[in-house]
Design an enzyme around this catalytic site. Structure first.
Site, PDB file in Angstrom:
ATOM      1  N   GLU A  10       5.842   7.187  -2.598  1.00  0.00           N
ATOM      2  CA  GLU A  10       4.762   8.168  -2.596  1.00  0.00           C
ATOM      3  C   GLU A  10       3.388   7.526  -2.363  1.00  0.00           C
ATOM      4  OE1 GLU A  10       8.119   9.908  -5.008  1.00  0.00           O
ATOM      5  OE2 GLU A  10       7.096   7.969  -4.930  1.00  0.00           O
ATOM      6  N   HIS A 104       2.538   5.328  -7.260  1.00  0.00           N
ATOM      7  CA  HIS A 104       1.751   6.553  -7.359  1.00  0.00           C
ATOM      8  C   HIS A 104       1.242   6.716  -8.788  1.00  0.00           C
ATOM      9  CE1 HIS A 104       5.179   8.200  -9.497  1.00  0.00           C
ATOM     10  NE2 HIS A 104       5.929   7.639  -8.554  1.00  0.00           N
ATOM     11  N   HIS A 116       3.789  11.833 -10.556  1.00  0.00           N
ATOM     12  CA  HIS A 116       4.849  12.171 -11.511  1.00  0.00           C
ATOM     13  C   HIS A 116       5.111  10.940 -12.357  1.00  0.00           C
ATOM     14  CE1 HIS A 116       7.027  10.448  -8.060  1.00  0.00           C
ATOM     15  NE2 HIS A 116       7.959  10.067  -8.921  1.00  0.00           N
ATOM     16  N   GLU A 135       4.332   4.998 -13.799  1.00  0.00           N
ATOM     17  CA  GLU A 135       5.494   4.129 -13.645  1.00  0.00           C
ATOM     18  C   GLU A 135       5.110   2.652 -13.621  1.00  0.00           C
ATOM     19  OE1 GLU A 135       7.564   5.852 -10.303  1.00  0.00           O
ATOM     20  OE2 GLU A 135       7.869   7.732 -11.400  1.00  0.00           O
TER      21      GLU A 135
END
Length: 274
Positions: A10, A104, A116, A135
């Site tokens: 992403e 991302h 996300h 993440e």
């Protein structure tokens, strides 16, 4: 010098929509090529700084997005959708540095393209030691556990800032400016790759002063879910404690075990996430 590279998708320059990073289809095929180029740019920069051995862990979606024969540097390629340590599978103490490519921002942070935190259908936010993390911050637990510094992250500015909060001094190659969760102003792919290459080289040339992730142990992950059923399901796992209607916490003195428990929560709740 041995480099571990975890690649998402992403954060690739130009990517702004799920259709661009989920196959099959012509759009996905085009953007997976741009991802491949960014991964190779990171490897090329590492080679410029003297790195000689590479492991690329494909960490996006079904984790089979790259063309192994087209990886530079004779890199080994770790792929496949089920891995016990997921986005950080294959990392151990034999590596000198970790790169996070095409990452991302978090679900709970400022606007970041396709943001996300592992599963947008289940997880609303995650905090590590009280700090909002994506993440990059969660995955840094595994790097800390093996004593390997995270020295490079690529993606947008939100991603860079979230990584810096956990990995002070990390080199960041910002290849796009997120306007919203579904819009961004991206560098030309050639310019993005040049920036990543120079960032990777700089990160390794400064390796002697690189620090391990700034995570105090024992560490606690606080996870907020999108609904109460997900929180209840997560508590079926030993070591996961319910702290609110939507919240659970996980604490461990071993950062790798903390990470693995979190991944188990992700996999378990995926079955009932909308």
């Amino acid at each position: 010098m041995k480099v571990y590279l975890s690649s998402d998708m992403e954060g690739t320059a130009g990517v702004v929509d799920w259709g661009q990073c989920r196959g099959p289809g012509a759009e996905y095929d085009h953007y997976r090529r741009l991802l491949q180029d960014e991964v190779n740019a990171a490897i090329a920069g590492a080679m410029d700084a003297g790195a000689t051995e590479f492991l690329v862990n494909d960490s996006h979606s079904s984790m089979q997005n790259l063309r192994p024969g087209e990886l530079l540097g004779g890199a080994r390629y770790l792929s496949g959708r089920h891995k016990p340590t997921y986005m950080m599978e294959g990392l151990d103490a034999s590596f000198d540095a970790v790169f996070l490519v095409s990452y991302h921002g978090s679900m709970g942070g400022p606007s970041s393209v396709l943001s996300h935190t592992y599963n947008p259908a289940a997880i609303a936010r995650v905090r590590l030691g009280g700090v909002e993390v994506g993440e990059s911050g969660i995955n840094a637990l595994v790097a800390l556990g093996h004593g390997v510094p995270v020295v490079l992250v690529t993606g947008d500015e939100t991603t860079a800032e979230e990584a810096r909060a956990v990995c002070p001094g990390i080199e960041a190659a910002v290849v796009k400016r997120s306007v919203t969760r579904f819009a961004a102003e991206s560098l030309h792919p050639d310019e993005a790759c040049a920036l990543i290459r120079s960032g990777a080289a700089a990160a390794l040339r400064g390796l002697s002063s690189a620090r391990l992730p700034a995570i105090e142990l024992p560490a606690t992950l606080e996870v907020t879910f999108r609904n109460a059923d997900l929180a209840e399901m997560a508590c079926r796992i030993v070591g996961v404690e319910r702290t609110g209607v939507l919240e659970v916490s996980i604490t461990d003195a071993d950062p790798v075990e903390l990470y693995r428990t979190f991944v188990t929560v992700v996999l378990l709740t995926r079955g009932i996430a909308e």
